[in-house]
Design an enzyme around this catalytic site. Structure first.
Site, PDB file in Angstrom:
ATOM      1  N   LYS A  77      45.322  33.959  28.989  1.00 23.53           N
ATOM      2  CA  LYS A  77      45.380  33.518  30.392  1.00 23.53           C
ATOM      3  C   LYS A  77      43.969  33.089  30.839  1.00 23.53           C
ATOM      4  CE  LYS A  77      45.127  36.772  33.725  1.00 23.53           C
ATOM      5  NZ  LYS A  77      44.049  36.576  34.718  1.00 23.53           N
ATOM      6  N   ASN A  78      42.970  33.878  30.491  1.00 26.01           N
ATOM      7  CA  ASN A  78      41.625  33.636  31.021  1.00 26.01           C
ATOM      8  C   ASN A  78      40.860  32.529  30.301  1.00 26.01           C
ATOM      9  OD1 ASN A  78      42.215  35.515  32.909  1.00 26.01           O
ATOM     10  ND2 ASN A  78      40.869  37.112  32.115  1.00 26.01           N
TER      11      ASN A  78
ATOM     12  N   ARG B 163      34.955  40.122  45.342  1.00 27.30           N
ATOM     13  CA  ARG B 163      35.053  38.912  44.504  1.00 27.30           C
ATOM     14  C   ARG B 163      34.410  37.682  45.187  1.00 27.30           C
ATOM     15  NH1 ARG B 163      39.357  39.845  40.845  1.00 27.30           N
ATOM     16  NH2 ARG B 163      38.420  38.303  39.479  1.00 27.30           N
TER      17      ARG B 163
ATOM     18  N   ARG C  78      51.761  38.446  36.108  1.00 29.41           N
ATOM     19  CA  ARG C  78      50.696  37.442  36.283  1.00 29.41           C
ATOM     20  C   ARG C  78      49.963  37.194  34.975  1.00 29.41           C
ATOM     21  NH1 ARG C  78      46.648  38.245  41.058  1.00 29.41           N
ATOM     22  NH2 ARG C  78      45.854  36.494  39.879  1.00 29.41           N
TER      23      ARG C  78
ATOM     24  N   CYS D   6      40.222  40.743  46.356  1.00 31.09           N
ATOM     25  CA  CYS D   6      41.475  41.320  45.847  1.00 31.09           C
ATOM     26  C   CYS D   6      41.219  42.819  45.765  1.00 31.09           C
ATOM     27  CB  CYS D   6      41.817  40.715  44.488  1.00 31.09           C
ATOM     28  SG  CYS D   6      40.728  41.270  43.203  1.00 31.09           S
TER      29      CYS D   6
ATOM     30  N   ASP E 244      38.459  44.575  31.706  1.00 34.93           N
ATOM     31  CA  ASP E 244      39.922  44.373  31.735  1.00 34.93           C
ATOM     32  C   ASP E 244      40.660  45.334  30.818  1.00 34.93           C
ATOM     33  OD1 ASP E 244      39.815  40.742  32.170  1.00 34.93           O
ATOM     34  OD2 ASP E 244      39.430  42.421  33.511  1.00 34.93           O
TER      35      ASP E 244
END
Ligand code: EPZ
Length: 419
Positions: free
Chosen positions: A22-23, A123, A399, A118, A307
Site C-alpha cells: 500500500k505504502n 501528522r 484500508r 489522525c 507500523d
C-alpha cells in the site's frame, strides 16, 4: 459496519502470499500525475486506500482502466487536468497530500486539502510545504486548503530535511522530476517504498540517484510510458511473521524479498523464532516459549518500523518475562494498549515507552479497532486468546490489508466477517 468474530486459540500453519505494498502504491499512483503518456501500474493491493487514491486521480481528470482482478491500473491523463483535491477525498486518506507535489510540478498550481491529523498523531505537513516552497511553490493556507502555484517550472534546489519524513521525501522527489535543473535532497527517508517509487520514476525516464540519505534528481522535460509492478508489502509480511512467532505457527511467507525485513526477522529470531529464507520466501516457525526483548525501539528504516509496533507489543505480552517498547516516530501510537488490557494484558505506559509484563493469558473479549496497525494487532491477540473475540470497526483494517480474513482462514484461523 463490518466486524470480525475470532474463536481462539488457533494454531496457524501453511502458506501466505503477500500482496502489493500500500505504502509504495500510493506515492507511485500520485506520481502518475506527472505523465502525459498512459502508464501501467501492476501488483496493486486491493485495499480501500488504493481505491481512494484512484478516485482522487479520477476526480482530477485521470481515466483509470482497472484489470479484472483489480491489481493492474492503466492511468491515462487528460491534456488539462483539474488541480483541486477535495477535502471529502483527502480526509479519508492522508496519503492524498502526495498529489500536491506532482500537480504543482506539472500544472504549476493546485488547491489541495490539508490532510488533517489522525488518531496516531497530528501528522503535520510542514516539511512537505517547506521543501516544495524551496523548489519554487508559493502557497497560502485558506479554509483548510493549500492554495499553491508556481511561476512556471519548479527549480532544482539543495534541500536538507530538518527531520526524516517518508511523505515529505516522496512529495519532493516526485516534484523535482520535472523541475528545471538538479535537486539534491539530504536527510531523506530511505524506506524500501521510496526506493520503489524512484525505481518506477527512473523506469519512465526520470534521472534519480541515491547515496545514503541523499537523493539527487536531475529534472527532465517529460516522462515516458512505462509498466511497473509495485513491490510486496513488508508490513503485511512482518505481521504474518509476528503471527507465526506468537502462535507456535509454521508459515511459508511467499512473494517478498526477505532482505527488506532483515531487522524485523533478526528481532523475531531473538524472540525464539526459527527462520530460513530464500530469495523470495521466508520459512518461519514459532517457538514453544517466546523470549522477552528488553527494549524494542521503533525507528526510521532500516530500524524497527513503527507500523509493526502494535503487533510486536502483542508478541511481548506472551513472552516469558518483562519487556519494553519505545515508539519514537508518532506521538500517540499506543491506542491498542487499552484494548489489549481488555484481553488481560499487563502494560504500563510512561510517555512514549510501554512496559510490558509477559506471560499474559489472553481471554477473548469485545474489542474496538482504532487505526490500521492497531486493528491487526487486535486480530493477532484474538487468534491466541482463549474464547471468542469480536473486533469492531474493521474498516480500519480494510484500508491496508487485502481481505485479511481469507488469508488467515487458509492458515487455520477460525475467523468470520459479519455485519
Ligand atoms: C508514512 O507516513 C506511512 N504512510 C506511515 O504508514 C508510516 O507509519 C510512516 O510513514 C512512518 O514510517 C504512508 O506511506 C502512506 P512521516 P508519513 O512523514 O509519510 C512527522 C500505515 O499504517 N512529520 O515519515 O505521514 C510526523 O508527524 C501508515 O500504513 C512532521 O512533523 O510519515 C511523524 O511524527 C501509518 N511534519 C514523523 O514526522 C511533516 O511535514 C514521521 O512522519 C511530516 C512528518
Amino acid at each position: 459496519m463490518d466486524k470480525f468474530l475470532i474463536d481462539g486459540p488457533c494454531s496457524i500453519k501453511g502458506k501466505v502470499l503477500i500482496s502489493g505494498s500500500k505504502n509504495a502504491s500510493l506515492p507511485i499512483l500520485a506520481a502518475t500525475l506527472l505523465f502525459d503518456q498512459p502508464v501501467i501500474i501492476k501488483n496493486l493491493p486491493r485495499v480501500k486506500d488504493i481505491n481512494t487514491m484512484l478516485n482522487l486521480l479520477k476526480s482530477l481528470g485521470s481515466k483509470i482502466i482497472l484489470s479484472k482482478d483489480k491489481k493492474t491500473a492503466k492511468v491515462i491523463n487528460k491534456k488539462n487536468m483539474k488541480t483541486f483535491a477535495s477535502y471529502s477525498l483527502v480526509k479519508t486518506m492522508r496519503g492524498s497530500i502526495l498529489v500536491l507535489g506532482p500537480l504543482v510540478a506539472k500544472y504549476f498550481k493546485s488547491k489541495t486539502s490539508l490532510p488533517g491529523g489522525c488518531l496516531i498523531g497530528a501528522r503535520p505537513v510542514n516539511y512537505h510545504l517547506a521543501a516544495l516552497k524551496k523548489l519554487g511553490m508559493n502557497y497560502v493556507i485558506k479554509d483548510g486548503y493549500i492554495i499553491a502555484k508556481s511561476k512556471g517550472r519548479l527549480k532544482g534546489r539543495k534541500i536538507k530535511f530538518p527531520k526524516i519524513s517518508v511523505g515529505a521525501t516522496e512529495n519532493s522527489i516526485i516534484a523535482s522530476c520535472l523541475a528545471k535543473g538538479t535537486t539534491i535532497l539530504k536527510n531523506c527517508a530511505i524506506e524500501p517504498e521510496i526506493k520503489d517509487l524512484t525505481n518506477f520514476l527512473n523506469s519512465a525516464g526520470a534521472n534519480i540517484i541515491w547515496s545514503g540519505r541523499t537523493c539527487k534528481i536531475k529534472g527532465v522535460n517529460s516522462l515516458n510510458h512505462t509498466e511497473y509492478s509495485v513491490m510486496s508489502d513488508r508490513i503485511e509480511a512482518g505481521t504474518f511473521c509476528v503471527a507465526a512467532t506468537l502462535a507456535k505457527g509454521n508459515l511459508e511467507i511467499k512473494n517478498l524479498n526477505p532482505q527488506i525485513i532483515k531487522t524485523e526477522l533478526n528481532l523475531l529470531k531473538k524472540a525464539g523464532a526459527k527462520i530460513k529464507t530464500d530469495n523470495n520466501k521466508i520459512f518461519i516457525k514459532g517457538p514453544d516459549k517466546i523470549k522477552s526483548i528488553k527494549n524494542i525501539k521503533t525507528k526510521e528504516f532500516p530500524g524497527i518500523p513503527t507500523d509493526l509496533q502494535a503487533q510486536l507489543m502483542v508478541l511481548m505480552c506472551k513472552a516469558a518475562g518483562k519487556s519494553s517498547i519505545t515508539e519514537s516516530i508518532f506521538e500517540n501510537r499506543f491506542m491498542h494498549v487499552a484494548e489489549l488490557r481488555r484481553l488481560g494484558a499487563k502494560i504500563n505506559i510512561k510517555n512514549n515507552k510501554a512496559f510490558i509484563d509477559g506471560n499474559t493469558k489472553f481471554i477473548g473479549a469485545e474489542l474496538m479497532s482504532s487505526d490500521l496497525r492497531a486493528s491487526v494487532a487486535l486480530v493477532l491477540a484474538a487468534i491466541i486468546s482463549n474464547g471468542k473475540s469480536h473486533i469492531n470497526r474493521i474498516y480500519h483494517l480494510d484500508r491496508g490489508y487485502e481481505r485479511i480474513e481469507n488469508k488467515l482462514k487458509k492458515i487455520g484461523v477460525r475467523i468470520k466477517r459479519y455485519k
